[in-house]
Scaffold this motif. Structure first.
Motif, mmCIF file in Angstrom:
data_model
loop_
_atom_site.group_PDB
_atom_site.id
_atom_site.type_symbol
_atom_site.label_atom_id
_atom_site.label_comp_id
_atom_site.label_asym_id
_atom_site.label_seq_id
_atom_site.Cartn_x
_atom_site.Cartn_y
_atom_site.Cartn_z
ATOM 1 N N MET A 186 0.812 -1.194 0.000
ATOM 2 C CA MET A 186 0.000 0.000 0.000
ATOM 3 C C MET A 186 0.857 1.259 0.000
ATOM 4 S SD MET A 186 -3.067 0.801 -0.117
ATOM 5 C CE MET A 186 -4.229 2.052 0.218
ATOM 6 N N ALA A 187 2.033 1.173 0.635
ATOM 7 C CA ALA A 187 2.916 2.339 0.670
ATOM 8 C C ALA A 187 3.430 2.682 -0.725
ATOM 9 C CB ALA A 187 4.082 2.089 1.612
ATOM 10 N N GLY A 188 3.615 1.659 -1.570
ATOM 11 C CA GLY A 188 4.072 1.910 -2.933
ATOM 12 C C GLY A 188 3.038 2.648 -3.757
ATOM 13 N N ILE A 189 1.771 2.342 -3.541
ATOM 14 C CA ILE A 189 0.693 3.014 -4.271
ATOM 15 C C ILE A 189 0.600 4.473 -3.837
ATOM 16 C CG2 ILE A 189 -1.795 3.034 -4.694
ATOM 17 C CD1 ILE A 189 -0.421 0.692 -5.981
ATOM 18 N N LYS A 190 0.710 4.726 -2.523
ATOM 19 C CA LYS A 190 0.664 6.101 -2.037
ATOM 20 C C LYS A 190 1.841 6.911 -2.564
ATOM 21 C CE LYS A 190 -1.830 5.143 2.217
ATOM 22 N NZ LYS A 190 -1.772 5.133 3.684
ATOM 23 N N ALA A 191 3.011 6.293 -2.599
ATOM 24 C CA ALA A 191 4.180 6.987 -3.128
ATOM 25 C C ALA A 191 4.010 7.278 -4.606
ATOM 26 C CB ALA A 191 5.431 6.149 -2.895
ATOM 27 N N LEU A 192 3.470 6.329 -5.346
ATOM 28 C CA LEU A 192 3.261 6.531 -6.776
ATOM 29 C C LEU A 192 2.254 7.643 -7.036
ATOM 30 C CD1 LEU A 192 4.151 5.405 -9.501
ATOM 31 C CD2 LEU A 192 2.189 3.886 -9.424
ATOM 32 N N VAL A 193 1.192 7.710 -6.262
ATOM 33 C CA VAL A 193 0.196 8.777 -6.413
ATOM 34 C C VAL A 193 0.810 10.130 -6.049
ATOM 35 C CG1 VAL A 193 -1.984 9.665 -5.490
ATOM 36 C CG2 VAL A 193 -1.782 7.268 -6.127
ATOM 37 N N GLY A 194 1.594 10.173 -4.986
ATOM 38 C CA GLY A 194 2.250 11.417 -4.594
ATOM 39 C C GLY A 194 3.239 11.908 -5.637
ATOM 40 N N LEU A 195 4.013 10.979 -6.197
ATOM 41 C CA LEU A 195 4.957 11.363 -7.236
ATOM 42 C C LEU A 195 4.234 11.821 -8.499
ATOM 43 C CD1 LEU A 195 7.627 8.558 -6.812
ATOM 44 C CD2 LEU A 195 7.894 10.971 -6.278
ATOM 45 N N SER A 196 3.132 11.199 -8.821
ATOM 46 C CA SER A 196 2.346 11.625 -9.982
ATOM 47 C C SER A 196 1.784 13.027 -9.776
ATOM 48 C CB SER A 196 1.199 10.652 -10.232
ATOM 49 O OG SER A 196 1.682 9.382 -10.510
ATOM 50 N N PHE A 197 1.305 13.287 -8.574
ATOM 51 C CA PHE A 197 0.768 14.610 -8.278
ATOM 52 C C PHE A 197 1.850 15.678 -8.365
ATOM 53 C CE2 PHE A 197 -0.439 17.920 -5.174
ATOM 54 C CZ PHE A 197 -1.597 18.369 -5.786
ATOM 55 N N SER A 198 3.006 15.415 -7.798
ATOM 56 C CA SER A 198 4.078 16.414 -7.857
ATOM 57 C C SER A 198 4.597 16.593 -9.279
ATOM 58 C CB SER A 198 5.208 16.050 -6.893
ATOM 59 O OG SER A 198 5.831 14.854 -7.289
ATOM 60 N N GLY A 199 4.614 15.530 -10.066
ATOM 61 C CA GLY A 199 4.990 15.675 -11.472
ATOM 62 C C GLY A 199 4.004 16.525 -12.242
ATOM 63 N N ALA A 200 2.723 16.359 -11.940
ATOM 64 C CA ALA A 200 1.697 17.184 -12.599
ATOM 65 C C ALA A 200 1.834 18.649 -12.203
ATOM 66 C CB ALA A 200 0.315 16.658 -12.244
ATOM 67 N N ILE A 201 2.174 18.908 -10.950
ATOM 68 C CA ILE A 201 2.385 20.293 -10.506
ATOM 69 C C ILE A 201 3.577 20.901 -11.237
ATOM 70 C CG2 ILE A 201 3.026 21.729 -8.518
ATOM 71 C CD1 ILE A 201 0.166 20.798 -8.398
ATOM 72 N N GLY A 202 4.664 20.147 -11.368
ATOM 73 C CA GLY A 202 5.836 20.651 -12.074
ATOM 74 C C GLY A 202 5.557 20.936 -13.542
ATOM 75 N N LEU A 203 4.837 20.044 -14.199
ATOM 76 C CA LEU A 203 4.487 20.286 -15.602
ATOM 77 C C LEU A 203 3.524 21.456 -15.743
ATOM 78 C CD1 LEU A 203 4.173 16.669 -17.012
ATOM 79 C CD2 LEU A 203 5.948 18.356 -17.476
#
Length: 131
Positions: free
Chosen positions: A1-18
């Motif tokens: 479950m921690a991997g899914i949360k990390a993946l969602v967090g990284l996706s969100f921060s990538g979207a903010i950067g783009l």
């Protein structure tokens, strides 16, 4: 479950950067799309690390020439990504406000890439190979 949360967090921060990158290009007062060339650096930056992890042995020695070369090449790519908007703003191709937005986007994206390697780089319960 921690991997899914990390993946969602990284996706969100990538979207903010783009989003910052696209704001630096598409806002009406800027309207020039030259800063989008930093996308090339986003794609190139993890490649040396991926190659060095495949080629180097898995021992955690203090010095590994392959990894050190990968860190050097990655550093050059990241510095080039931060330098391109400055050069474009210096020669008046883009405005300084667009340069600031692109630099903010660069910082967020590269921290996201670093976070990806921190979260999925270790050989613990999960790794980036499973994705």
């Amino acid at each position: 479950m921690a991997g899914i949360k990390a993946l969602v967090g990284l996706s969100f921060s990538g979207a903010i950067g783009l989003t910052f990158l696209l704001l630096g290009c598409a806002l009406e007062q800027y309207g020039v799309y030259w800063p989008l060339f930093v996308l090339i650096f986003y794609v190139l930056s993890p490649i040396p690390t991926f190659i060095s992890r495949r080629l180097s042995d898995d021992t955690e020695s203090s010095s590994n020439a392959c990894r050190e070369l990968a860190y050097f090449l990655t550093t050059g790519i990241v510095v080039s990504a931060f330098g391109l908007p400055i050069v474009l703003a210096r020669v008046n191709t883009i405005q300084w406000g667009a340069c600031g937005l692109v630099m903010t986007g660069n910082a967020v994206i590269f921290l996201t890439i670093l976070g990806f390697f921190v979260v999925f780089g270790g050989g613990d319960d999960f790794s980036w190979e499973q994705w």
